[in-house]
Design a protein around this motif. Sequence first.
Motif, PDB file in Angstrom:
ATOM      1  N   ALA A   1       0.843  -1.193   0.000  1.00 25.66           N
ATOM      2  CA  ALA A   1       0.000   0.000   0.000  1.00 25.66           C
ATOM      3  C   ALA A   1       0.884   1.251   0.000  1.00 25.66           C
ATOM      4  O   ALA A   1       1.976   1.230   0.548  1.00 25.66           O
ATOM      5  CB  ALA A   1      -0.895  -0.014   1.240  1.00 25.66           C
ATOM      6  N   PRO A   2       0.474   2.319  -0.665  1.00 25.47           N
ATOM      7  CA  PRO A   2      -0.801   2.530  -1.354  1.00 25.47           C
ATOM      8  C   PRO A   2      -0.775   2.163  -2.834  1.00 25.47           C
ATOM      9  O   PRO A   2      -1.669   2.556  -3.587  1.00 25.47           O
ATOM     10  CB  PRO A   2      -1.005   4.036  -1.188  1.00 25.47           C
ATOM     11  CG  PRO A   2       0.391   4.593  -1.308  1.00 25.47           C
ATOM     12  CD  PRO A   2       1.278   3.577  -0.618  1.00 25.47           C
TER      13      PRO A   2
ATOM     14  N   ARG B   1      -3.625  -0.756  -5.118  1.00 24.31           N
ATOM     15  CA  ARG B   1      -5.037  -0.567  -5.466  1.00 24.31           C
ATOM     16  C   ARG B   1      -5.203   0.739  -6.216  1.00 24.31           C
ATOM     17  O   ARG B   1      -4.467   1.695  -5.983  1.00 24.31           O
ATOM     18  CB  ARG B   1      -5.910  -0.533  -4.204  1.00 24.31           C
ATOM     19  CG  ARG B   1      -6.053  -1.851  -3.515  1.00 24.31           C
ATOM     20  CD  ARG B   1      -6.845  -1.779  -2.230  1.00 24.31           C
ATOM     21  NE  ARG B   1      -7.650  -0.584  -2.038  1.00 24.31           N
ATOM     22  CZ  ARG B   1      -8.244  -0.297  -0.880  1.00 24.31           C
ATOM     23  NH1 ARG B   1      -8.099  -1.091   0.168  1.00 24.31           N
ATOM     24  NH2 ARG B   1      -8.962   0.802  -0.774  1.00 24.31           N
ATOM     25  N   LEU B   2      -6.195   0.756  -7.105  1.00 26.65           N
ATOM     26  CA  LEU B   2      -6.403   1.963  -7.914  1.00 26.65           C
ATOM     27  C   LEU B   2      -6.783   3.156  -7.053  1.00 26.65           C
ATOM     28  O   LEU B   2      -6.270   4.266  -7.260  1.00 26.65           O
ATOM     29  CB  LEU B   2      -7.484   1.712  -8.967  1.00 26.65           C
ATOM     30  CG  LEU B   2      -7.760   2.882  -9.930  1.00 26.65           C
ATOM     31  CD1 LEU B   2      -6.517   3.211 -10.750  1.00 26.65           C
ATOM     32  CD2 LEU B   2      -8.933   2.563 -10.841  1.00 26.65           C
ATOM     33  N   ASP B   3      -7.683   2.967  -6.088  1.00 23.16           N
ATOM     34  CA  ASP B   3      -8.126   4.117  -5.303  1.00 23.16           C
ATOM     35  C   ASP B   3      -6.996   4.718  -4.479  1.00 23.16           C
ATOM     36  O   ASP B   3      -6.828   5.944  -4.437  1.00 23.16           O
ATOM     37  CB  ASP B   3      -9.309   3.735  -4.412  1.00 23.16           C
ATOM     38  CG  ASP B   3      -9.007   2.584  -3.460  1.00 23.16           C
ATOM     39  OD1 ASP B   3      -7.995   1.875  -3.647  1.00 23.16           O
ATOM     40  OD2 ASP B   3      -9.799   2.378  -2.516  1.00 23.16           O
ATOM     41  N   THR B   4      -6.178   3.877  -3.859  1.00 27.04           N
ATOM     42  CA  THR B   4      -5.126   4.397  -2.987  1.00 27.04           C
ATOM     43  C   THR B   4      -3.938   4.960  -3.771  1.00 27.04           C
ATOM     44  O   THR B   4      -3.343   5.963  -3.359  1.00 27.04           O
ATOM     45  CB  THR B   4      -4.650   3.318  -2.014  1.00 27.04           C
ATOM     46  OG1 THR B   4      -4.276   2.133  -2.740  1.00 27.04           O
ATOM     47  CG2 THR B   4      -5.748   2.965  -1.020  1.00 27.04           C
ATOM     48  N   ILE B   5      -3.606   4.350  -4.894  1.00 28.18           N
ATOM     49  CA  ILE B   5      -2.496   4.901  -5.689  1.00 28.18           C
ATOM     50  C   ILE B   5      -2.915   6.244  -6.290  1.00 28.18           C
ATOM     51  O   ILE B   5      -2.099   7.174  -6.387  1.00 28.18           O
ATOM     52  CB  ILE B   5      -2.021   3.909  -6.775  1.00 28.18           C
ATOM     53  CG1 ILE B   5      -0.642   4.336  -7.309  1.00 28.18           C
ATOM     54  CG2 ILE B   5      -3.013   3.782  -7.913  1.00 28.18           C
ATOM     55  CD1 ILE B   5      -0.001   3.309  -8.248  1.00 28.18           C
ATOM     56  N   CYS B   6      -4.194   6.380  -6.649  1.00 28.65           N
ATOM     57  CA  CYS B   6      -4.671   7.663  -7.174  1.00 28.65           C
ATOM     58  C   CYS B   6      -4.662   8.732  -6.089  1.00 28.65           C
ATOM     59  O   CYS B   6      -4.292   9.885  -6.348  1.00 28.65           O
ATOM     60  CB  CYS B   6      -6.067   7.500  -7.757  1.00 28.65           C
ATOM     61  SG  CYS B   6      -6.095   6.684  -9.369  1.00 28.65           S
TER      62      CYS B   6
END
Length: 264
Positions: free
Chosen positions: A19-20, A23-28
Amino acid sequence: MKNVRGPGIFLAQFVGDQAPFNRLDTICQWMAEIGYKGVQIPTWEPRLMDLKLAAESKTYADELRGTVEAAGLQITELSTHLQGQLVALSPVYNQLFDAFAPAALKGDLKGKQAWAKEQLLLAAKASANLGLQAHATFSGALMWHTVYPWPQRPAGLVEQGFQALAARWLPILDAFDAAGVDLCYELHPGEDLHDGVTFERFLDEVKGHVRANILYDPSHFLLQCMDYVQFIDFYHERIKMFHVKDAEFRLRASRASTAAIRTG
């Protein structure tokens, strides 16, 4: 310059198991926090997206876009760099590019090419579902191993190579045209399309196809000792996307010379 937005970032170099970045949400969210405005998404990366589902389901595509927009970003393009490499794969490189395809296709030259074509067709539909205007890819390399003219090439080999390259890409270009999306080849050493001459040869073979365009990255031209500024003068009408990163070429004959050629 009024249509230039950004900065955006290609996520392929950052995805990982931690992480991050997993996942798409966390990398964004992470990219937004450090100032980026858009993301280019690698379609081969299951931690970020499901390409087949994005092509078949407008609902999923809307959810995907919503995830990115919730972080304050936009999807700029999708990428099929790895799959594009396999659309035109020379037997010389068959084993080298096994990692670019599903494990079940290891060593299967024709299987990898068929899978890659299907991936590009899915990418055209997914791009349309996401409301995107351009797509990033590689041309593949049927002829790169002959780029240096020694040993001498048989007469007609290059012409046949570009005809074969065009035959593989024409159905894909037509699919992108039907989707209303430009297909942008990153001109890159190691690809059959790596400079202006090779792009023009290809363009001739695909009859000037309106969707055959360029992902412009000056770093790859610098390391080929090309005039990357004049390139824009010649090909600006076909440049629909660009990458920007550092590159340095220092010419010297020493044991350290290989360390002086690098790209960021």
